[in-house]
Design a protein around this motif. Structure first.
Motif, PDB file in Angstrom:
ATOM      1  N   GLY A 170      81.135 112.409  -8.179  1.00  0.00           N
ATOM      2  CA  GLY A 170      81.397 113.845  -8.140  1.00  0.00           C
ATOM      3  C   GLY A 170      82.177 114.243  -6.900  1.00  0.00           C
ATOM      4  N   VAL A 171      81.832 113.620  -5.760  1.00  0.00           N
ATOM      5  CA  VAL A 171      82.577 113.895  -4.529  1.00  0.00           C
ATOM      6  C   VAL A 171      84.035 113.470  -4.711  1.00  0.00           C
ATOM      7  CG1 VAL A 171      82.849 113.228  -2.110  1.00  0.00           C
ATOM      8  CG2 VAL A 171      80.588 113.807  -2.988  1.00  0.00           C
ATOM      9  N   LEU A 172      84.248 112.294  -5.272  1.00  0.00           N
ATOM     10  CA  LEU A 172      85.620 111.816  -5.501  1.00  0.00           C
ATOM     11  C   LEU A 172      86.375 112.752  -6.447  1.00  0.00           C
ATOM     12  CD1 LEU A 172      87.794 109.668  -5.078  1.00  0.00           C
ATOM     13  CD2 LEU A 172      86.789 108.416  -6.991  1.00  0.00           C
ATOM     14  N   LEU A 173      85.732 113.162  -7.525  1.00  0.00           N
ATOM     15  CA  LEU A 173      86.374 114.092  -8.456  1.00  0.00           C
ATOM     16  C   LEU A 173      86.681 115.424  -7.773  1.00  0.00           C
ATOM     17  CD1 LEU A 173      84.252 113.430 -11.663  1.00  0.00           C
ATOM     18  CD2 LEU A 173      86.683 112.910 -11.356  1.00  0.00           C
TER      19      LEU A 173
ATOM     20  N   VAL B 151      74.301 116.567 -13.603  1.00  0.00           N
ATOM     21  CA  VAL B 151      73.911 117.454 -12.496  1.00  0.00           C
ATOM     22  C   VAL B 151      74.215 116.788 -11.153  1.00  0.00           C
ATOM     23  CG1 VAL B 151      71.930 118.546 -11.371  1.00  0.00           C
ATOM     24  CG2 VAL B 151      72.207 118.729 -13.845  1.00  0.00           C
ATOM     25  N   ALA B 152      73.954 115.492 -11.050  1.00  0.00           N
ATOM     26  CA  ALA B 152      74.243 114.775  -9.799  1.00  0.00           C
ATOM     27  C   ALA B 152      75.746 114.766  -9.526  1.00  0.00           C
ATOM     28  CB  ALA B 152      73.709 113.345  -9.875  1.00  0.00           C
ATOM     29  N   CYS B 153      76.530 114.564 -10.560  1.00  0.00           N
ATOM     30  CA  CYS B 153      77.984 114.564 -10.406  1.00  0.00           C
ATOM     31  C   CYS B 153      78.471 115.956 -10.002  1.00  0.00           C
ATOM     32  CB  CYS B 153      78.634 114.113 -11.715  1.00  0.00           C
ATOM     33  SG  CYS B 153      80.393 113.785 -11.601  1.00  0.00           S
ATOM     34  N   LEU B 154      77.914 116.983 -10.598  1.00  0.00           N
ATOM     35  CA  LEU B 154      78.271 118.351 -10.245  1.00  0.00           C
ATOM     36  C   LEU B 154      77.897 118.653  -8.799  1.00  0.00           C
ATOM     37  CD1 LEU B 154      79.381 121.089 -11.109  1.00  0.00           C
ATOM     38  CD2 LEU B 154      77.095 121.662 -11.943  1.00  0.00           C
TER      39      LEU B 154
ATOM     40  N   PHE C 250      80.507 117.220  -6.693  1.00  0.00           N
ATOM     41  CA  PHE C 250      81.716 118.041  -6.833  1.00  0.00           C
ATOM     42  C   PHE C 250      81.636 119.258  -5.908  1.00  0.00           C
ATOM     43  CE2 PHE C 250      84.435 121.118  -9.060  1.00  0.00           C
ATOM     44  CZ  PHE C 250      85.555 120.347  -9.318  1.00  0.00           C
ATOM     45  N   ILE C 251      80.482 119.892  -5.855  1.00  0.00           N
ATOM     46  CA  ILE C 251      80.290 121.060  -4.989  1.00  0.00           C
ATOM     47  C   ILE C 251      80.340 120.650  -3.521  1.00  0.00           C
ATOM     48  CG2 ILE C 251      78.607 122.827  -4.304  1.00  0.00           C
ATOM     49  CD1 ILE C 251      77.799 122.895  -7.321  1.00  0.00           C
ATOM     50  N   ILE C 252      79.776 119.516  -3.186  1.00  0.00           N
ATOM     51  CA  ILE C 252      79.851 119.000  -1.813  1.00  0.00           C
ATOM     52  C   ILE C 252      81.314 118.797  -1.416  1.00  0.00           C
ATOM     53  CG2 ILE C 252      79.378 116.969  -0.365  1.00  0.00           C
ATOM     54  CD1 ILE C 252      76.692 116.742  -1.947  1.00  0.00           C
TER      55      ILE C 252
END
Length: 100
Positions: free
Chosen positions: A15-18, A70-73, A76-78
């Motif tokens: 998620g951070v990478l995305l 949810v973990a990926c999201l 993404f927010i981070i």
């Protein structure tokens, strides 16, 4: 509930990478769009590409599991917070740069 936290940690990292790709691409687009001869085309193509990549990334990372999504999201927010913080410093530097 998963007993092994590693898969969720990997989903957060994905998620951070995305998020870095999405928000970094947005920042790049805005900077390029200001001097582009066709800014509408640049913004549209950038938005479609960034959203397509992120949606495909969420789809593959989640693998149909809501906890992974949810973990990926969360990652993404981070990334959004990180890119906002990093580009805010760049923005201040740009405003204080001497004009040629």
């Amino acid at each position: 509930m998963m007993s092994n936290p590693l898969p969720l940690a990997l989903c957060v990292a994905a998620g951070v990478l995305l998020g870095l790709i999405f928000y970094g691409g947005l920042w790049w687009t805005v900077r390029r769009g200001l001097s582009s001869p066709r800014p509408a085309r640049l913004f549209l193509c950038s938005a479609l590409l960034r959203m397509g990549l992120v949606m495909a990334g969420f789809y593959f990372v989640s693998n149909g599991q809501s906890q992974r999504l949810v973990a990926c999201l969360a990652g993404f927010i981070i990334a959004r917070l990180a890119v906002t913080w990093l580009t805010r410093g760049k923005q201040k530097e740009d405003h204080h740069a001497p004009e040629s």
